[in-house]
Design a protein around this motif. Structure first.
Motif, short mmCIF file in Angstrom:
data_model
loop_
_atom_site.label_atom_id
_atom_site.label_comp_id
_atom_site.label_asym_id
_atom_site.label_seq_id
_atom_site.Cartn_x
_atom_site.Cartn_y
_atom_site.Cartn_z
N GLY A 124 0.79 -1.22 0.00
CA GLY A 124 0.00 0.00 0.00
C GLY A 124 0.82 1.27 0.00
N ILE A 125 2.06 1.19 -0.50
CA ILE A 125 2.94 2.34 -0.52
C ILE A 125 2.95 2.93 -1.93
CG2 ILE A 125 5.33 3.14 -0.24
CD1 ILE A 125 5.73 0.84 1.73
N PRO A 126 2.56 4.18 -2.09
CA PRO A 126 2.53 4.78 -3.43
C PRO A 126 3.93 5.00 -4.00
CG PRO A 126 2.02 6.43 -1.77
CD PRO A 126 2.06 5.11 -1.06
N ILE A 127 4.05 4.76 -5.30
CA ILE A 127 5.30 4.95 -6.02
C ILE A 127 5.18 6.21 -6.88
CG2 ILE A 127 6.76 4.05 -7.86
CD1 ILE A 127 7.23 2.51 -5.39
N ILE A 128 6.13 7.12 -6.72
CA ILE A 128 6.20 8.30 -7.58
C ILE A 128 7.47 8.17 -8.41
CG2 ILE A 128 6.36 10.81 -7.70
CD1 ILE A 128 5.08 9.23 -4.52
N VAL A 129 7.31 8.02 -9.71
CA VAL A 129 8.45 7.81 -10.61
C VAL A 129 8.93 9.17 -11.11
CG1 VAL A 129 9.23 6.72 -12.74
CG2 VAL A 129 7.53 5.58 -11.30
N VAL A 130 10.25 9.37 -11.10
CA VAL A 130 10.80 10.64 -11.56
C VAL A 130 11.80 10.42 -12.69
CG1 VAL A 130 10.45 11.83 -9.36
CG2 VAL A 130 12.60 10.62 -9.77
N ASP A 131 11.77 11.30 -13.66
CA ASP A 131 12.72 11.42 -14.77
C ASP A 131 12.60 10.34 -15.84
OD1 ASP A 131 15.07 12.55 -16.15
OD2 ASP A 131 16.06 10.72 -15.50
N SER A 132 12.33 9.10 -15.48
CA SER A 132 12.25 8.03 -16.47
C SER A 132 11.14 7.07 -16.09
CB SER A 132 13.59 7.29 -16.56
OG SER A 132 13.58 6.34 -17.60
N GLU A 133 10.30 6.73 -17.03
CA GLU A 133 9.12 5.91 -16.74
C GLU A 133 9.47 4.46 -16.41
OE1 GLU A 133 6.10 6.65 -19.91
OE2 GLU A 133 7.56 8.18 -20.52
N VAL A 134 8.49 3.74 -15.85
CA VAL A 134 8.61 2.30 -15.63
C VAL A 134 7.69 1.59 -16.61
CG1 VAL A 134 9.30 2.51 -13.21
CG2 VAL A 134 6.85 2.34 -13.78
N PHE A 135 8.06 0.37 -16.97
CA PHE A 135 7.32 -0.38 -17.98
C PHE A 135 5.89 -0.69 -17.53
CE2 PHE A 135 6.17 -4.47 -20.04
CZ PHE A 135 6.20 -4.05 -21.36
N GLU A 136 5.75 -1.13 -16.30
CA GLU A 136 4.42 -1.43 -15.74
C GLU A 136 3.89 -0.14 -15.12
OE1 GLU A 136 4.30 -5.84 -14.20
OE2 GLU A 136 6.24 -4.98 -13.68
N SER A 137 3.42 0.75 -15.96
CA SER A 137 3.05 2.09 -15.52
C SER A 137 1.91 2.09 -14.51
CB SER A 137 2.67 2.95 -16.73
OG SER A 137 1.60 2.35 -17.45
N GLU A 138 1.10 1.04 -14.52
CA GLU A 138 -0.02 0.98 -13.58
C GLU A 138 0.45 0.86 -12.13
OE1 GLU A 138 0.96 -3.24 -14.70
OE2 GLU A 138 0.76 -1.31 -15.73
N LEU A 139 1.71 0.49 -11.93
CA LEU A 139 2.26 0.37 -10.57
C LEU A 139 2.67 1.73 -10.01
CD1 LEU A 139 4.46 -2.83 -11.02
CD2 LEU A 139 2.22 -2.66 -9.91
N ALA A 140 2.72 2.75 -10.85
CA ALA A 140 3.11 4.08 -10.40
C ALA A 140 1.87 4.91 -10.11
CB ALA A 140 3.97 4.77 -11.46
N ALA A 141 1.85 5.55 -8.95
CA ALA A 141 0.74 6.45 -8.64
C ALA A 141 0.85 7.72 -9.47
CB ALA A 141 0.75 6.79 -7.15
N CYS A 142 2.07 8.12 -9.78
CA CYS A 142 2.30 9.29 -10.61
C CYS A 142 3.70 9.21 -11.19
CB CYS A 142 2.15 10.57 -9.78
SG CYS A 142 2.32 12.11 -10.74
#
Length: 325
Positions: A124-142
């Motif tokens: 239940g910990i939100p992931i905020i991706v910075v500078d470069s995206e992740v492949f499984e984008s649904e796992l990132a809150a933003c």
């Protein structure tokens, strides 16, 4: 005159390399294994892990992020995986164990980091991706990124406007979505312009010390090259060091992405053609803002793109060369 110019190039490149190494050492001494707010349990606790801190760009993002969080009485635990995706996965798991309220991540490998992000989602910990995206984008809150594709387009547009043609080498970073997007934007823009030919590309992980030998090897194979497009300014510094060693400084058009102080200094000196500028402090500020909105249950855009701006000798005075824009 030529000897004085070569000496100036050597002085600039030496200062850049020493500066990067000194900054990395200072950051390591201040952060490795140390939580900057040990013993403080009030407020929120966040974790951050960037692909490498051997790049001033990530230091600026982290500095802005830390300032924003600490201004609210919260703490940030920063880790450096040093381009090791397994180590970065371990760092994410460590943050999960420490029950952080959010994780900021710049992935070493945009695909392989997935399992660690899945564990964060389970916790239940939100992931905020910075500078470069992740492949499984649904796992990132933003996800907060520069418009990396447009950065590549801007560099290509500059060359199309200022050169009649050329033979191009590309320095890439295939494990980073940001690097892939920049190079793809460049390639797509150059497509159909037969006066320009992309000869080859080499992966340098966006690192100065790897860009130097990659450039040397490519130049040995393709001595006719007169343009080198680098995915970032750090790689461009390595490229220009290799060009200096080959006696080609200032003779090959070098483009990069970042708008770093070092890159702007090399443009000012006439040894780099252009750089598509990013705004790392804006990335850090928006990442912090997104994290708080998420924790407060407010909606956030899944992807926030920040524009890039091309810097050349013609407009350098608008940006200066002393710091990041």
């Amino acid at each position: 005159m030529e000897r004085r110019q070569d000496k100036r190039v050597l002085q600039i490149l030496t200062a850049i390399v020493l500066g990067i190494l000194a900054a990395a050492l200072m950051w390591y001494s201040a952060n490795e294994g140390i939580d900057q707010a040990v013993g403080r349990e009030r407020g929120h606790k966040f974790g951050a892990t960037y692909m490498t801190m051997n790049n001033p760009f990530y230091e600026i993002i982290d500095d802005e992020l830390r300032s924003q969080l600490e201004a609210r009485g919260d703490i940030l635990i920063t880790r450096d995986p040093a381009l090791d995706v397994e180590k970065q996965m371990e760092q994410v798991l460590e943050m999960i164990d420490r029950k952080v309220d959010g994780i900021f991540i710049n992935p070493v490998d945009w695909k392989q980091i997935g399992p660690a992000l899945e564990e964060a989602a389970k916790a239940g910990i939100p992931i905020i991706v910075v500078d470069s995206e992740v492949f499984e984008s649904e796992l990132a809150a933003c996800t907060i990124v520069s418009d990396n594709y447009q950065a590549g387009v801007q560099c290509a547009d500059y060359l199309l406007e200022h050169k009649d043609g050329g033979d191009i080498l590309l320095l890439t970073h295939s494990a980073a979505k940001s690097g892939l997007d920049r190079i793809q934007g460049f390639k797509d823009t150059m497509e159909g312009h037969e006066e320009f030919c992309i000869l080859a590309e080499g992966d340098c992980l966006g690192q100065l010390e790897l860009a130097m030998p990659v450039t040397e090897e490519l130049l040995n194979q393709y001595p006719q090259a007169d343009i080198i497009m680098c995915l970032n300014d750090v790689a461009a510094m390595g490229t220009m060091a290799a060009l200096k060693d080959a006696g080609l400084a200032g003779q090959i058009a070098v483009c990069g992405v970042d708008g770093s102080p070092d890159g702007k200094s090399m443009i000012e000196a006439g040894f780099m053609a252009a750089t598509a500028a990013q705004f790392p402090r804006e990335i850090g500020r928006q990442a912090a803002e997104a994290a708080y909105r998420i924790l407060e249950g407010e909606p956030v855009e899944p992807v926030i793109k920040i524009k890039t701006e091309l810097i050349t000798r013609e407009n350098l005075e608008l940006y200066g060369s002393d710091g990041w824009q």
